[in-house]
Write a protein that holds these residues in place. Structure first.
Motif, PDB file in Angstrom:
ATOM      1  N   LEU A   1       3.821 -64.438  26.145  1.00  0.00           N
ATOM      2  CA  LEU A   1       3.261 -64.090  24.844  1.00  0.00           C
ATOM      3  C   LEU A   1       1.788 -63.693  24.998  1.00  0.00           C
ATOM      4  O   LEU A   1       0.919 -64.556  25.147  1.00  0.00           O
ATOM      5  CB  LEU A   1       3.409 -65.272  23.889  1.00  0.00           C
ATOM      6  CG  LEU A   1       3.284 -65.030  22.386  1.00  0.00           C
ATOM      7  CD1 LEU A   1       3.767 -66.254  21.621  1.00  0.00           C
ATOM      8  CD2 LEU A   1       1.878 -64.666  21.947  1.00  0.00           C
ATOM      9  N   PRO A   2       1.473 -62.397  24.953  1.00  0.00           N
ATOM     10  CA  PRO A   2       0.076 -61.964  25.021  1.00  0.00           C
ATOM     11  C   PRO A   2      -0.587 -62.077  23.648  1.00  0.00           C
ATOM     12  O   PRO A   2      -0.101 -61.522  22.667  1.00  0.00           O
ATOM     13  CB  PRO A   2       0.177 -60.503  25.461  1.00  0.00           C
ATOM     14  CG  PRO A   2       1.509 -60.043  24.946  1.00  0.00           C
ATOM     15  CD  PRO A   2       2.402 -61.250  24.911  1.00  0.00           C
ATOM     16  N   THR A   3      -1.703 -62.785  23.582  1.00  0.00           N
ATOM     17  CA  THR A   3      -2.356 -62.993  22.286  1.00  0.00           C
ATOM     18  C   THR A   3      -3.378 -61.911  21.960  1.00  0.00           C
ATOM     19  O   THR A   3      -3.992 -61.950  20.890  1.00  0.00           O
ATOM     20  CB  THR A   3      -3.065 -64.354  22.258  1.00  0.00           C
ATOM     21  OG1 THR A   3      -4.012 -64.412  23.332  1.00  0.00           O
ATOM     22  CG2 THR A   3      -2.075 -65.489  22.391  1.00  0.00           C
TER      23      THR A   3
ATOM     24  N   GLY B   1      -4.805 -59.054  17.802  1.00  0.00           N
ATOM     25  CA  GLY B   1      -5.343 -60.247  18.433  1.00  0.00           C
ATOM     26  C   GLY B   1      -6.851 -60.356  18.523  1.00  0.00           C
ATOM     27  O   GLY B   1      -7.368 -61.376  18.972  1.00  0.00           O
ATOM     28  N   CYS B   2      -7.572 -59.324  18.089  1.00  0.00           N
ATOM     29  CA  CYS B   2      -9.034 -59.416  18.146  1.00  0.00           C
ATOM     30  C   CYS B   2      -9.648 -58.691  16.949  1.00  0.00           C
ATOM     31  O   CYS B   2      -9.033 -57.783  16.385  1.00  0.00           O
ATOM     32  CB  CYS B   2      -9.560 -58.819  19.437  1.00  0.00           C
ATOM     33  SG  CYS B   2     -11.193 -59.457  19.898  1.00  0.00           S
ATOM     34  N   ALA B   3     -10.862 -59.107  16.571  1.00  0.00           N
ATOM     35  CA  ALA B   3     -11.603 -58.499  15.467  1.00  0.00           C
ATOM     36  C   ALA B   3     -10.833 -58.569  14.157  1.00  0.00           C
ATOM     37  O   ALA B   3     -10.936 -57.678  13.316  1.00  0.00           O
ATOM     38  CB  ALA B   3     -11.963 -57.052  15.796  1.00  0.00           C
ATOM     39  N   GLN B   4     -10.056 -59.649  13.975  1.00  0.00           N
ATOM     40  CA  GLN B   4      -9.338 -59.888  12.724  1.00  0.00           C
ATOM     41  C   GLN B   4      -9.933 -61.109  12.030  1.00  0.00           C
ATOM     42  O   GLN B   4     -10.336 -62.072  12.696  1.00  0.00           O
ATOM     43  CB  GLN B   4      -7.847 -60.129  12.986  1.00  0.00           C
ATOM     44  CG  GLN B   4      -7.113 -58.909  13.533  1.00  0.00           C
ATOM     45  CD  GLN B   4      -5.645 -59.202  13.813  1.00  0.00           C
ATOM     46  OE1 GLN B   4      -5.207 -59.220  14.955  1.00  0.00           O
ATOM     47  NE2 GLN B   4      -4.880 -59.438  12.741  1.00  0.00           N
ATOM     48  N   VAL B   5      -9.974 -61.082  10.693  1.00  0.00           N
ATOM     49  CA  VAL B   5     -10.582 -62.171   9.938  1.00  0.00           C
ATOM     50  C   VAL B   5      -9.690 -62.561   8.754  1.00  0.00           C
ATOM     51  O   VAL B   5      -8.780 -61.821   8.368  1.00  0.00           O
ATOM     52  CB  VAL B   5     -11.987 -61.784   9.407  1.00  0.00           C
ATOM     53  CG1 VAL B   5     -12.915 -61.456  10.563  1.00  0.00           C
ATOM     54  CG2 VAL B   5     -11.900 -60.589   8.453  1.00  0.00           C
ATOM     55  N   GLY B   6      -9.992 -63.724   8.185  1.00  0.00           N
ATOM     56  CA  GLY B   6      -9.359 -64.155   6.937  1.00  0.00           C
ATOM     57  C   GLY B   6      -7.844 -64.239   6.993  1.00  0.00           C
ATOM     58  O   GLY B   6      -7.256 -64.664   7.997  1.00  0.00           O
TER      59      GLY B   6
ATOM     60  N   GLU C   1     -11.078 -63.349  22.963  1.00  0.00           N
ATOM     61  CA  GLU C   1     -10.504 -62.760  21.755  1.00  0.00           C
ATOM     62  C   GLU C   1     -10.532 -63.726  20.566  1.00  0.00           C
ATOM     63  O   GLU C   1     -10.704 -64.943  20.731  1.00  0.00           O
ATOM     64  CB  GLU C   1      -9.063 -62.295  22.003  1.00  0.00           C
ATOM     65  CG  GLU C   1      -8.076 -63.414  22.322  1.00  0.00           C
ATOM     66  CD  GLU C   1      -8.006 -63.711  23.807  1.00  0.00           C
ATOM     67  OE1 GLU C   1      -6.971 -64.270  24.229  1.00  0.00           O
ATOM     68  OE2 GLU C   1      -8.962 -63.412  24.542  1.00  0.00           O
ATOM     69  N   THR C   2     -10.349 -63.154  19.373  1.00  0.00           N
ATOM     70  CA  THR C   2     -10.322 -63.968  18.154  1.00  0.00           C
ATOM     71  C   THR C   2      -9.158 -64.953  18.177  1.00  0.00           C
ATOM     72  O   THR C   2      -9.318 -66.138  17.884  1.00  0.00           O
ATOM     73  CB  THR C   2     -10.192 -63.057  16.913  1.00  0.00           C
ATOM     74  OG1 THR C   2     -11.208 -62.063  16.956  1.00  0.00           O
ATOM     75  CG2 THR C   2     -10.324 -63.875  15.639  1.00  0.00           C
ATOM     76  N   HIS C   3      -7.966 -64.461  18.497  1.00  0.00           N
ATOM     77  CA  HIS C   3      -6.786 -65.320  18.557  1.00  0.00           C
ATOM     78  C   HIS C   3      -6.723 -65.999  19.931  1.00  0.00           C
ATOM     79  O   HIS C   3      -6.154 -65.458  20.879  1.00  0.00           O
ATOM     80  CB  HIS C   3      -5.517 -64.511  18.292  1.00  0.00           C
ATOM     81  CG  HIS C   3      -5.384 -64.068  16.874  1.00  0.00           C
ATOM     82  ND1 HIS C   3      -5.960 -62.913  16.394  1.00  0.00           N
ATOM     83  CD2 HIS C   3      -4.743 -64.624  15.817  1.00  0.00           C
ATOM     84  CE1 HIS C   3      -5.680 -62.778  15.112  1.00  0.00           C
ATOM     85  NE2 HIS C   3      -4.951 -63.800  14.736  1.00  0.00           N
ATOM     86  N   GLN C   4      -7.335 -67.157  20.022  1.00  0.00           N
ATOM     87  CA  GLN C   4      -7.426 -67.859  21.290  1.00  0.00           C
ATOM     88  C   GLN C   4      -6.049 -68.342  21.768  1.00  0.00           C
ATOM     89  O   GLN C   4      -5.278 -68.931  21.008  1.00  0.00           O
ATOM     90  CB  GLN C   4      -8.362 -69.050  21.152  1.00  0.00           C
ATOM     91  CG  GLN C   4      -9.831 -68.660  21.089  1.00  0.00           C
ATOM     92  CD  GLN C   4     -10.360 -68.248  22.452  1.00  0.00           C
ATOM     93  OE1 GLN C   4     -10.423 -69.052  23.380  1.00  0.00           O
ATOM     94  NE2 GLN C   4     -10.740 -66.979  22.586  1.00  0.00           N
ATOM     95  N   ALA C   5      -5.775 -68.089  23.045  1.00  0.00           N
ATOM     96  CA  ALA C   5      -4.481 -68.453  23.613  1.00  0.00           C
ATOM     97  C   ALA C   5      -4.212 -69.950  23.488  1.00  0.00           C
ATOM     98  O   ALA C   5      -3.084 -70.365  23.189  1.00  0.00           O
ATOM     99  CB  ALA C   5      -4.414 -68.017  25.078  1.00  0.00           C
ATOM    100  N   ARG C   6      -5.226 -70.770  23.701  1.00  0.00           N
ATOM    101  CA  ARG C   6      -5.019 -72.222  23.648  1.00  0.00           C
ATOM    102  C   ARG C   6      -4.667 -72.690  22.233  1.00  0.00           C
ATOM    103  O   ARG C   6      -3.874 -73.619  22.065  1.00  0.00           O
ATOM    104  CB  ARG C   6      -6.268 -72.950  24.157  1.00  0.00           C
ATOM    105  CG  ARG C   6      -6.538 -72.681  25.630  1.00  0.00           C
ATOM    106  CD  ARG C   6      -7.604 -73.589  26.217  1.00  0.00           C
ATOM    107  NE  ARG C   6      -7.871 -73.195  27.601  1.00  0.00           N
ATOM    108  CZ  ARG C   6      -7.104 -73.529  28.638  1.00  0.00           C
ATOM    109  NH1 ARG C   6      -6.027 -74.279  28.436  1.00  0.00           N
ATOM    110  NH2 ARG C   6      -7.418 -73.139  29.868  1.00  0.00           N
TER     111      ARG C   6
END
Length: 382
Positions: free
Chosen positions: A19-21, A47-52, A82-87
């Motif tokens: 699963l690539p985040t 997976g990046c530069a997304q908010v809210g 990235e914004t959506h951290q894998a952990r």
């Protein structure tokens, strides 16, 4: 026969998901699937530069794919910044009790090392998955996704009502059937509101329809009075409302129990509406992230669509398309148009196909490795 997961749910496939985040980890994820048999993954641009709420919806979709009972275990692959951290995604998936590993391209010193680490973890996980034994399960444990794409004038007469018959069969056996495609229910919303289990669900029906229409109006389009797809027009449909009246027949005749957000798992058994767009891949992804183990997809124009983790049974609305695209389509409902079968007879044939697919029969999209994935974005990228 299926695979019992630690959270009690049943899977009809036994995948290890890479699963690539983040979009820049998708190529590394693909390399791992090439190295390790028994793994699946998907390409995406999120997976990046997304908010809210847009961030939250993408996160929910990632986690839902990992939690889907068709997945034995997950290797969560991230870049690192990235914004959506894998952990974080991995921690959410671990709540299901299934094995989860995390690999970071930055932390492991680059692409090649991350691929090697991911492949090592995947080999161990695939071997563990291969030791799982199947157990009997009942239809009440199934969540069936339903959708239609590339519709034609036959859709509302053949394949869609046949899927509606199946929806009723699944519900009557204690299972769950998901109706999606909010865009393609505009004009038929009153029919579903009348079947709502209570006033709260009925009110929610009109709310999601209004919200979808307002999104289009903000872009200068009134989609209720037109048909946005050239293929639908060529197939004989004149308006979106006409298409919606046919699409709504996939819901059968049972009461509407609840209306859930995109990629949310239903909390009730029975007929459930998931608020999704009409985009084929995005609605498919939403239903699978919501826990659907299998999807029924009707089409009058033809489609190769599939999912990396859920079998997609393609059903043609007319015989001409079925014969032309037999390599992609599993069943033909055009026999209803020809008077050779009734809607109920085709519905029973689809139920038999579901049974065989649960037992291990592979769908055309699985055989062709059609691993489609796309998330409904509800906000801009910053």
């Amino acid at each position: 026969m299926g695979y019992r997961r630690p959270d009690g749910r049943i899977g009809i496939r036994n995948h290890v998901l890479i699963l690539p985040t983040i979009t820049c980890a998708t190529q590394a994820a693909q390399r791992i699937t090439e190295l390790v048999d028994g793994t699946v993954s998907f390409i995406h641009q999120h997976g990046c530069a997304q908010v809210g709420v847009d961030y939250e919806q993408t996160f929910r979709t990632y986690a839902g794919m990992g939690k889907n009972p068709n997945v034995y275990g997950v290797i969560v692959l991230g870049l690192g910044c990235e914004t959506h951290q894998a952990r974080s995604v991995a921690d959410d998936i671990r709540e299901s009790g299934k094995p989860v590993e995390v690999v970071s391209i930055q932390d492991h010193g680059g692409t090649l090392t991350a691929i090697a680490e991911g492949a090592k973890a995947a080999v161990k996980m695939v071997q563990e998955a291969s030791m799982q034994q199947k157990v009997p399960f009942d239809f009440s444990e199934l969540i069936i996704g339903t959708e239609c794409g590339g519709s034609d004038a036959c859709s509302g007469l053949s394949a869609n009502p046949a899927v509606g018959t199946v929806s009723d069969m699944i519900v009557d056996r204690g299972g769950t059937a998901i109706l999606a495609e909010t865009t393609e229910l505009i004009g038929a919303e009153h029919l579903l509101a009348e079947r709502a289990v209570d006033d709260q669900v009925s009110k929610r029906v009109y709310e999601v329809i209004e919200a979808m229409e307002n999104r289009a109006i903000r872009m200068g389009v009134d989609i209720r009075t037109g048909n946005p797809s050239p293929g639908n027009v060529k197939g004989g449909l004149s308006t979106l409302e006409e298409k919606s009246l046919g699409a709504a027949t996939k819901a059968g005749s049972r009461a509407l129990q609840e209306l859930v957000n995109y990629a949310e798992q239903p909390t009730k058994k029975g007929l459930v509406w998931m608020d999704t767009p009409g985009h084929d891949i995005e609605q498919l992804t939403g239903m699978v992230a919501g826990g659907a183990q299998i999807v029924l997809f009707t089409s009058g124009r033809g489609t190769p669509t599939g999912s990396p983790i859920a079998p997609v049974i393609k059903i043609s609305t007319n015989s001409t398309m079925y014969e032309r695209m037999a390599e992609n389509v599993d069943l033909n409902a055009g026999t209803i148009i020809e008077g050779k079968e009734t809607v109920d007879e085709v519905g029973r044939r689809i139920m038999e196909e579901i049974t065989q697919t649960c037992a291990g029969k592979r769908t055309k999209s699985e055989i062709l490795k059609q691993h489609d994935f796309g998330i409904w974005r509800i906000g801009p990228t910053f």
